[in-house]
Design a protein around this motif. Sequence first.
Motif, PDB file in Angstrom:
ATOM      1  N   TYR A  64       0.836  -1.208   0.000  1.00 19.76           N
ATOM      2  CA  TYR A  64       0.000   0.000   0.000  1.00 19.76           C
ATOM      3  C   TYR A  64       0.869   1.255   0.000  1.00 19.76           C
ATOM      4  N   ALA A  65       1.903   1.256   0.834  1.00 20.93           N
ATOM      5  CA  ALA A  65       2.816   2.410   0.877  1.00 20.93           C
ATOM      6  C   ALA A  65       3.526   2.593  -0.459  1.00 20.93           C
ATOM      7  N   LYS A  66       3.924   1.481  -1.076  1.00 20.41           N
ATOM      8  CA  LYS A  66       4.597   1.548  -2.375  1.00 20.41           C
ATOM      9  C   LYS A  66       3.681   2.155  -3.432  1.00 20.41           C
ATOM     10  N   ASN A  67       2.423   1.745  -3.459  1.00 15.98           N
ATOM     11  CA  ASN A  67       1.469   2.267  -4.438  1.00 15.98           C
ATOM     12  C   ASN A  67       1.158   3.741  -4.190  1.00 15.98           C
ATOM     13  N   LEU A  68       1.027   4.118  -2.926  1.00 17.83           N
ATOM     14  CA  LEU A  68       0.787   5.529  -2.614  1.00 17.83           C
ATOM     15  C   LEU A  68       1.960   6.392  -3.062  1.00 17.83           C
ATOM     16  N   SER A  69       3.172   5.934  -2.774  1.00 18.21           N
ATOM     17  CA  SER A  69       4.361   6.689  -3.172  1.00 18.21           C
ATOM     18  C   SER A  69       4.451   6.805  -4.690  1.00 18.21           C
ATOM     19  N   LYS A  70       4.134   5.729  -5.394  1.00 17.70           N
ATOM     20  CA  LYS A  70       4.159   5.742  -6.854  1.00 17.70           C
ATOM     21  C   LYS A  70       3.120   6.710  -7.402  1.00 17.70           C
ATOM     22  N   LEU A  71       1.936   6.713  -6.798  1.00 14.14           N
ATOM     23  CA  LEU A  71       0.871   7.611  -7.246  1.00 14.14           C
ATOM     24  C   LEU A  71       1.228   9.068  -6.991  1.00 14.14           C
ATOM     25  N   SER A  72       1.949   9.335  -5.909  1.00 15.38           N
ATOM     26  CA  SER A  72       2.332  10.718  -5.601  1.00 15.38           C
ATOM     27  C   SER A  72       3.271  11.297  -6.652  1.00 15.38           C
ATOM     28  N   LEU A  73       3.934  10.453  -7.427  1.00 18.54           N
ATOM     29  CA  LEU A  73       4.854  10.906  -8.483  1.00 18.54           C
ATOM     30  C   LEU A  73       4.190  10.946  -9.852  1.00 18.54           C
ATOM     31  N   SER A  74       2.883  10.689  -9.897  1.00 21.14           N
ATOM     32  CA  SER A  74       2.169  10.658 -11.172  1.00 21.14           C
ATOM     33  C   SER A  74       2.196  12.036 -11.837  1.00 21.14           C
ATOM     34  N   PRO A  75       2.413  12.086 -13.165  1.00 22.66           N
ATOM     35  CA  PRO A  75       2.428  13.377 -13.885  1.00 22.66           C
ATOM     36  C   PRO A  75       1.029  13.886 -14.216  1.00 22.66           C
ATOM     37  N   LEU A  76       0.003  13.156 -13.871  1.00 25.97           N
ATOM     38  CA  LEU A  76      -1.358  13.567 -14.182  1.00 25.97           C
ATOM     39  C   LEU A  76      -1.676  14.925 -13.551  1.00 25.97           C
ATOM     40  N   ALA A  77      -2.272  15.792 -14.355  1.00 27.60           N
ATOM     41  CA  ALA A  77      -2.674  17.155 -13.948  1.00 27.60           C
ATOM     42  C   ALA A  77      -1.496  17.989 -13.479  1.00 27.60           C
ATOM     43  N   ALA A  78      -0.289  17.652 -13.934  1.00 21.31           N
ATOM     44  CA  ALA A  78       0.889  18.424 -13.521  1.00 21.31           C
ATOM     45  C   ALA A  78       0.927  19.798 -14.166  1.00 21.31           C
ATOM     46  N   GLN A  79       0.148  20.007 -15.235  1.00 19.60           N
ATOM     47  CA  GLN A  79       0.149  21.293 -15.936  1.00 19.60           C
ATOM     48  C   GLN A  79      -0.797  22.309 -15.303  1.00 19.60           C
ATOM     49  N   GLU A  80      -1.506  21.867 -14.260  1.00 19.60           N
ATOM     50  CA  GLU A  80      -2.409  22.807 -13.585  1.00 19.60           C
ATOM     51  C   GLU A  80      -1.605  23.973 -13.024  1.00 19.60           C
ATOM     52  N   GLU A  81      -2.130  25.205 -13.188  1.00 19.55           N
ATOM     53  CA  GLU A  81      -1.412  26.400 -12.775  1.00 19.55           C
ATOM     54  C   GLU A  81      -2.151  27.131 -11.664  1.00 19.55           C
ATOM     55  N   GLY A  82      -1.493  28.153 -11.195  1.00 18.68           N
ATOM     56  CA  GLY A  82      -2.105  29.016 -10.195  1.00 18.68           C
ATOM     57  C   GLY A  82      -2.256  28.341  -8.840  1.00 18.68           C
ATOM     58  N   THR A  83      -3.169  28.888  -8.066  1.00 17.62           N
ATOM     59  CA  THR A  83      -3.365  28.349  -6.724  1.00 17.62           C
ATOM     60  C   THR A  83      -3.943  26.935  -6.752  1.00 17.62           C
ATOM     61  N   MET A  84      -4.718  26.576  -7.796  1.00 16.29           N
ATOM     62  CA  MET A  84      -5.211  25.210  -7.926  1.00 16.29           C
ATOM     63  C   MET A  84      -4.049  24.245  -8.162  1.00 16.29           C
ATOM     64  N   GLY A  85      -3.064  24.699  -8.908  1.00 10.09           N
ATOM     65  CA  GLY A  85      -1.878  23.879  -9.122  1.00 10.09           C
ATOM     66  C   GLY A  85      -1.120  23.642  -7.825  1.00 10.09           C
ATOM     67  N   GLU A  86      -1.050  24.688  -7.003  1.00  6.81           N
ATOM     68  CA  GLU A  86      -0.396  24.539  -5.704  1.00  6.81           C
ATOM     69  C   GLU A  86      -1.159  23.547  -4.821  1.00  6.81           C
ATOM     70  N   ALA A  87      -2.489  23.631  -4.853  1.00  8.25           N
ATOM     71  CA  ALA A  87      -3.309  22.701  -4.066  1.00  8.25           C
ATOM     72  C   ALA A  87      -3.114  21.270  -4.555  1.00  8.25           C
ATOM     73  N   TRP A  88      -3.006  21.108  -5.885  1.00  7.48           N
ATOM     74  CA  TRP A  88      -2.805  19.767  -6.447  1.00  7.48           C
ATOM     75  C   TRP A  88      -1.459  19.183  -6.024  1.00  7.48           C
ATOM     76  N   ILE A  89      -0.441  20.032  -5.961  1.00 10.20           N
ATOM     77  CA  ILE A  89       0.891  19.589  -5.499  1.00 10.20           C
ATOM     78  C   ILE A  89       0.826  19.156  -4.039  1.00 10.20           C
ATOM     79  N   GLN A  90       0.081  19.933  -3.240  1.00  7.91           N
ATOM     80  CA  GLN A  90      -0.073  19.570  -1.827  1.00  7.91           C
ATOM     81  C   GLN A  90      -0.776  18.226  -1.675  1.00  7.91           C
ATOM     82  N   LEU A  91      -1.781  17.981  -2.504  1.00  8.52           N
ATOM     83  CA  LEU A  91      -2.509  16.714  -2.424  1.00  8.52           C
ATOM     84  C   LEU A  91      -1.574  15.535  -2.726  1.00  8.52           C
TER      85      LEU A  91
END
Length: 311
Positions: A64-91
């Motif tokens: 479970y930890a391995k999958n969570l860590s892998k998902l945290s590195l996903s490039p999905l929605a990495a192009q989001e900008e502004g404060t929403m992009g910052e929130a996405w990075i925090q998530l």
Amino acid sequence: MFETHSLPIGLDLTVSLLADKKDPQGGACMPGFEILLQKQLKGKQMQKEMSEFVHERIKIEEEYAKNLSKLSLSPLAAQEEGTMGEAWIQLKKSLHDEAEVHLKFSNKLHSEVEKPMLTFRSDHFKKDLKKYDHHIADLRKQLASRYAGVEKARKALADRQKDLEVKTQQLEVKLSNKTEEDIKKARRKSTQAGDDLMRSLDLYNQTQSKWFEEMVTTSMELEKLEVDRIEWIQQHLRQYTTLRHETDMFNQSMVNTRAVPHYSYTKLQPHYSCTMKQLYQATTTLKLCLATAVPHCSGTIPQLCLATTTL
């Protein structure tokens, strides 16, 4: 005229303890001491299976930890900008932090629960149990041997008494010096047989007393071992529960502190100076101008430039 020696009180009971027990259906039952021994061996096996269960739980946490860590590195929605992009990075960072929590939980499960339960009572424990078993088995053999000696002595006494009785009857029929001498010899042999029986009974009683004391002592030791085993398991199951609770609390605290805030449109785009109504009016004007010729636009060129600048 002549008395026979009877078995001591408790001898028949001991013989029944040495004999194979039968259940109501006729099947062989294990003596109580063997039940205690088998319970210890079964307890050892149960601990091994419990540690294997915890090991499987650890593997689940690690995966479970391995999958969570892998998902945290996903490039999905990495192009989001502004404060929403910052929130996405925090998530995504919260997923990485959660993975670390579960990985630490799995490590603690291994060191504080699985390993202690697996190593509790080493392989020497089985050897110690065999010593108990062999010791009691030797005492049983001695007791059975003493009982056989008592039976042999009792039979010899019965034979001597019967011989003495026959010779006494012969003396009543025909009186002779030879018959009287035979009676004296028979009486001495009968007395000797009675003494042999009493010695056999004394040896038996001594062996029985030792066997009983050792049986009680060993049974109490085995019972204490079982109590210690149960308390040991309870201690580490409580530790498991504590670790699990700590993990849940830490995850909950991360959810509370790293939750994505509810952003309004104005907060997400603080550099926009126009209101939604102004934006709607400006886009409406622009569409009308594009649909018709620029000279027919109801707004002036400066107004149009102002509208697009507002956008």
